[in-house]
Design a protein around this motif. Structure first.
Motif, PDB file in Angstrom:
ATOM      1  N   GLN A   1       0.955  -1.227   0.020  1.00  0.00           N
ATOM      2  CA  GLN A   1       0.089   0.061  -0.202  1.00  0.00           C
ATOM      3  C   GLN A   1       0.795   1.085  -0.150  1.00  0.00           C
ATOM      4  OE1 GLN A   1      -2.582   0.832   3.362  1.00  0.00           O
ATOM      5  NE2 GLN A   1      -4.244   0.645   1.816  1.00  0.00           N
ATOM      6  N   PHE A   2       0.682   2.232  -0.996  1.00  0.00           N
ATOM      7  CA  PHE A   2       1.495   3.329  -1.048  1.00  0.00           C
ATOM      8  C   PHE A   2       0.754   4.514  -1.719  1.00  0.00           C
ATOM      9  CE2 PHE A   2       2.159   0.908  -4.825  1.00  0.00           C
ATOM     10  CZ  PHE A   2       1.887   1.856  -6.062  1.00  0.00           C
ATOM     11  N   ASN A   3       1.028   5.667  -1.172  1.00  0.00           N
ATOM     12  CA  ASN A   3       0.545   6.982  -1.588  1.00  0.00           C
ATOM     13  C   ASN A   3       1.266   7.354  -3.018  1.00  0.00           C
ATOM     14  OD1 ASN A   3      -1.133   7.382   0.704  1.00  0.00           O
ATOM     15  ND2 ASN A   3       0.432   8.490   1.896  1.00  0.00           N
ATOM     16  N   ILE A   4       0.145   7.886  -3.882  1.00  0.00           N
ATOM     17  CA  ILE A   4       0.760   8.298  -5.016  1.00  0.00           C
ATOM     18  C   ILE A   4       1.316   9.707  -4.754  1.00  0.00           C
ATOM     19  CG2 ILE A   4      -0.114   9.373  -7.308  1.00  0.00           C
ATOM     20  CD1 ILE A   4      -0.440   6.478  -7.130  1.00  0.00           C
ATOM     21  N   GLU A   5       2.468  10.100  -5.129  1.00  0.00           N
ATOM     22  CA  GLU A   5       3.258  11.119  -4.957  1.00  0.00           C
ATOM     23  C   GLU A   5       2.330  12.432  -5.572  1.00  0.00           C
ATOM     24  OE1 GLU A   5       7.434  10.907  -5.896  1.00  0.00           O
ATOM     25  OE2 GLU A   5       7.453   8.985  -4.978  1.00  0.00           O
ATOM     26  N   THR A   6       1.736  13.168  -4.748  1.00  0.00           N
ATOM     27  CA  THR A   6       0.931  14.281  -5.521  1.00  0.00           C
ATOM     28  C   THR A   6       1.781  15.426  -5.834  1.00  0.00           C
ATOM     29  OG1 THR A   6       0.261  14.857  -3.194  1.00  0.00           O
ATOM     30  CG2 THR A   6      -1.262  13.711  -4.143  1.00  0.00           C
ATOM     31  N   LYS A   7       2.964  15.531  -5.494  1.00  0.00           N
ATOM     32  CA  LYS A   7       3.658  16.715  -5.806  1.00  0.00           C
ATOM     33  C   LYS A   7       4.152  16.507  -7.451  1.00  0.00           C
ATOM     34  CE  LYS A   7       5.643  17.652  -1.493  1.00  0.00           C
ATOM     35  NZ  LYS A   7       6.927  17.996  -0.466  1.00  0.00           N
ATOM     36  N   THR A   8       4.362  15.345  -7.891  1.00  0.00           N
ATOM     37  CA  THR A   8       4.659  15.021  -9.288  1.00  0.00           C
ATOM     38  C   THR A   8       3.577  14.697 -10.243  1.00  0.00           C
ATOM     39  OG1 THR A   8       5.186  12.728  -8.829  1.00  0.00           O
ATOM     40  CG2 THR A   8       7.073  14.416  -8.409  1.00  0.00           C
ATOM     41  N   MET A   9       2.456  14.246  -9.712  1.00  0.00           N
ATOM     42  CA  MET A   9       1.315  13.849 -10.449  1.00  0.00           C
ATOM     43  C   MET A   9      -0.086  13.700  -9.566  1.00  0.00           C
ATOM     44  SD  MET A   9       2.124   9.735 -10.880  1.00  0.00           S
ATOM     45  CE  MET A   9       3.756   9.978 -11.181  1.00  0.00           C
ATOM     46  N   SER A  10      -1.141  13.615 -10.250  1.00  0.00           N
ATOM     47  CA  SER A  10      -2.316  13.888  -9.703  1.00  0.00           C
ATOM     48  C   SER A  10      -2.980  12.523  -9.486  1.00  0.00           C
ATOM     49  CB  SER A  10      -3.364  14.626 -10.344  1.00  0.00           C
ATOM     50  OG  SER A  10      -3.313  14.317 -11.868  1.00  0.00           O
ATOM     51  N   LYS A  11      -4.180  12.307  -9.169  1.00  0.00           N
ATOM     52  CA  LYS A  11      -4.730  11.225  -8.723  1.00  0.00           C
ATOM     53  C   LYS A  11      -4.940  10.015  -9.912  1.00  0.00           C
ATOM     54  CE  LYS A  11      -9.616  12.178  -9.423  1.00  0.00           C
ATOM     55  NZ  LYS A  11     -11.065  12.405  -8.870  1.00  0.00           N
ATOM     56  N   PRO A  12      -4.903   8.692  -9.749  1.00  0.00           N
ATOM     57  CA  PRO A  12      -4.983   7.663 -10.938  1.00  0.00           C
ATOM     58  C   PRO A  12      -6.495   7.671 -11.170  1.00  0.00           C
ATOM     59  CG  PRO A  12      -4.494   6.715  -8.681  1.00  0.00           C
ATOM     60  CD  PRO A  12      -4.482   8.040  -8.522  1.00  0.00           C
ATOM     61  N   MET A  13      -6.750   7.460 -12.379  1.00  0.00           N
ATOM     62  CA  MET A  13      -8.171   7.368 -12.769  1.00  0.00           C
ATOM     63  C   MET A  13      -8.398   6.097 -13.424  1.00  0.00           C
ATOM     64  SD  MET A  13      -9.382  10.145 -12.250  1.00  0.00           S
ATOM     65  CE  MET A  13     -10.931   9.925 -13.052  1.00  0.00           C
ATOM     66  N   CYS A  14      -7.367   5.287 -13.740  1.00  0.00           N
ATOM     67  CA  CYS A  14      -7.529   3.709 -14.187  1.00  0.00           C
ATOM     68  C   CYS A  14      -6.203   3.133 -13.996  1.00  0.00           C
ATOM     69  CB  CYS A  14      -7.633   3.739 -15.795  1.00  0.00           C
ATOM     70  SG  CYS A  14      -6.629   4.958 -16.703  1.00  0.00           S
ATOM     71  N   SER A  15      -5.994   1.831 -14.072  1.00  0.00           N
ATOM     72  CA  SER A  15      -4.862   1.175 -13.610  1.00  0.00           C
ATOM     73  C   SER A  15      -4.784  -0.077 -14.175  1.00  0.00           C
ATOM     74  CB  SER A  15      -4.586   0.918 -12.120  1.00  0.00           C
ATOM     75  OG  SER A  15      -5.723   0.163 -11.438  1.00  0.00           O
ATOM     76  N   LEU A  16      -3.586  -0.988 -14.304  1.00  0.00           N
ATOM     77  CA  LEU A  16      -3.495  -2.184 -14.866  1.00  0.00           C
ATOM     78  C   LEU A  16      -2.351  -3.060 -14.288  1.00  0.00           C
ATOM     79  CD1 LEU A  16      -3.736  -1.370 -18.741  1.00  0.00           C
ATOM     80  CD2 LEU A  16      -5.757  -2.590 -17.376  1.00  0.00           C
ATOM     81  N   TRP A  17      -2.305  -4.011 -14.138  1.00  0.00           N
ATOM     82  CA  TRP A  17      -1.151  -4.803 -13.730  1.00  0.00           C
ATOM     83  C   TRP A  17      -0.388  -5.101 -14.843  1.00  0.00           C
ATOM     84  CZ3 TRP A  17       0.226  -6.989  -9.206  1.00  0.00           C
ATOM     85  CH2 TRP A  17      -0.552  -6.716  -8.049  1.00  0.00           C
TER      86      TRP A  17
END
Length: 327
Positions: free
Chosen positions: A138-154
């Motif tokens: 479990q990890f936070n997205i680094e919001t200083k470099t990018m915004s929230k994720p809208m979609c994802s894939l393995w």
């Protein structure tokens, strides 16, 4: 090409997905009740009851025994595919936006939004562990470099997770450490959807910047661009032909303030390599939110803002079509 019309949702479709064999189609919508359908005749097999709000994403594992959903009610749920029983509920601190099974089916991941001072996160769980067990990652997205994720894939071999963000960024995250491996920003607006080609060597993204783009999965190198005159909500690559289908449309609240053409909600077919459009399919009364090719390449399905899912079986002239190359 007369379609099967699947009418089982009361609100707009958010995502549709085939299982590996293609005999089942899973649909999620804003009405809180994901459905599963037989693709051969459009009969509804069942409903997964338990969410209390919009279901943003849905996925099915390799052997079609488990279904995973991500909801706006701050939960992701694991279901028994056959019985419809909720096996596990993963509570989150904000809305779950995307959800996917790993290739082996033993791991799942879901992403969450930035909401109520909670930063967007990626969580990975082992399905063999209880819901209250510590996440495998479990990890936070680094919001200083990018915004929230809208979609994802393995990624292939489950070595990394690919996320698409609302600022147009694509990123690789290590599944062991949660570290950012690398990222690119080829889109200028929100990425709504990502899908692999058949062997997962390439992925296609759909963006609000009115383009769909093809990338190399391992390096995120930009390969092709498919341009339209309206926001693109979903895009898929044919498993058997060099074809791409793209769908989207201007949102209803914005249609009256823009060109009349932009309000049309067609599925548009492009050649994968040449990037030229060669066909359109009409039928929906609202923006297309999700597209998927049947695993055998003989049909495709679309889900839209009008709440309908349309299953289109291709006519023979689709398979006979061959683009004229200029030498």
């Amino acid at each position: 090409m007369k379609p099967l019309i699947l009418q089982g949702h009361e609100r707009s479709i958010t995502q549709i997905k085939y299982n590996r064999e293609g005999d089942l189609l899973f649909t999620a919508a804003k009405d809180s009740q994901p459905n599963v359908w037989f693709t051969i005749n459009g009969e509804r097999l069942g409903t997964y009851d338990g969410h209390r709000g919009t279901v943003w994403a849905i996925d099915v594992n390799w052997d079609s025994t488990r279904v995973l959903t991500a909801g706006a009610d701050q939960t992701s749920k694991l279901w028994d595919c056959e019985t419809g029983a909720c096996v596990t509920t993963y509570d989150t601190k904000s809305s779950s936006r995307s959800a996917n099974f790993s290739y082996c089916g033993n791991l799942l991941e879901y992403t969450t939004d930035r909401q109520m001072k909670h930063e967007p996160m990626v969580s990975v769980h082992d399905v063999r562990e209880p819901a209250d067990a510590t996440p495998a990652l479990q990890f936070n997205i680094e919001t200083k470099t990018m915004s929230k994720p809208m979609c994802s894939l393995w990624g292939p071999l489950d070595e990394y997770i690919i996320t698409g963000h609302d600022d147009g960024t694509l990123a690789h995250w290590d599944t062991k450490t949660g570290q950012l491996l690398h990222s690119v920003r080829e889109h200028t607006a929100l990425i709504r959807d990502m899908q692999f080609n058949r062997d997962q060597t390439m992925l296609i993204t759909a963006s609000k910047d009115k383009t769909a783009k093809l990338f190399d999965t391992a390096t995120l190198r930009h390969l092709k661009t498919y341009k339209t005159d309206r926001p693109v909500n979903s895009a898929a690559v044919s498993p058997t032909a060099l074809h791409v289908v793209i769908g989207g449309g201007q949102e209803a609240m914005e249609v009256t303030t823009t060109s009349t053409r932009v309000g049309k909600f067609d599925a548009r077919f492009f050649h994968l390599v040449i990037e030229e459009e060669f066909g359109r399919v009409k039928g929906h009364f609202g923006p297309i939110n999700s597209l998927a090719f049947h695993p055998n390449g003989k049909s495709y399905s679309s889900g839209a803002e009008d709440g309908f899912v349309r299953v289109h079986n291709f006519d023979q002239n689709y398979f006979d079509y061959d683009i004229e190359y200029q030498r």
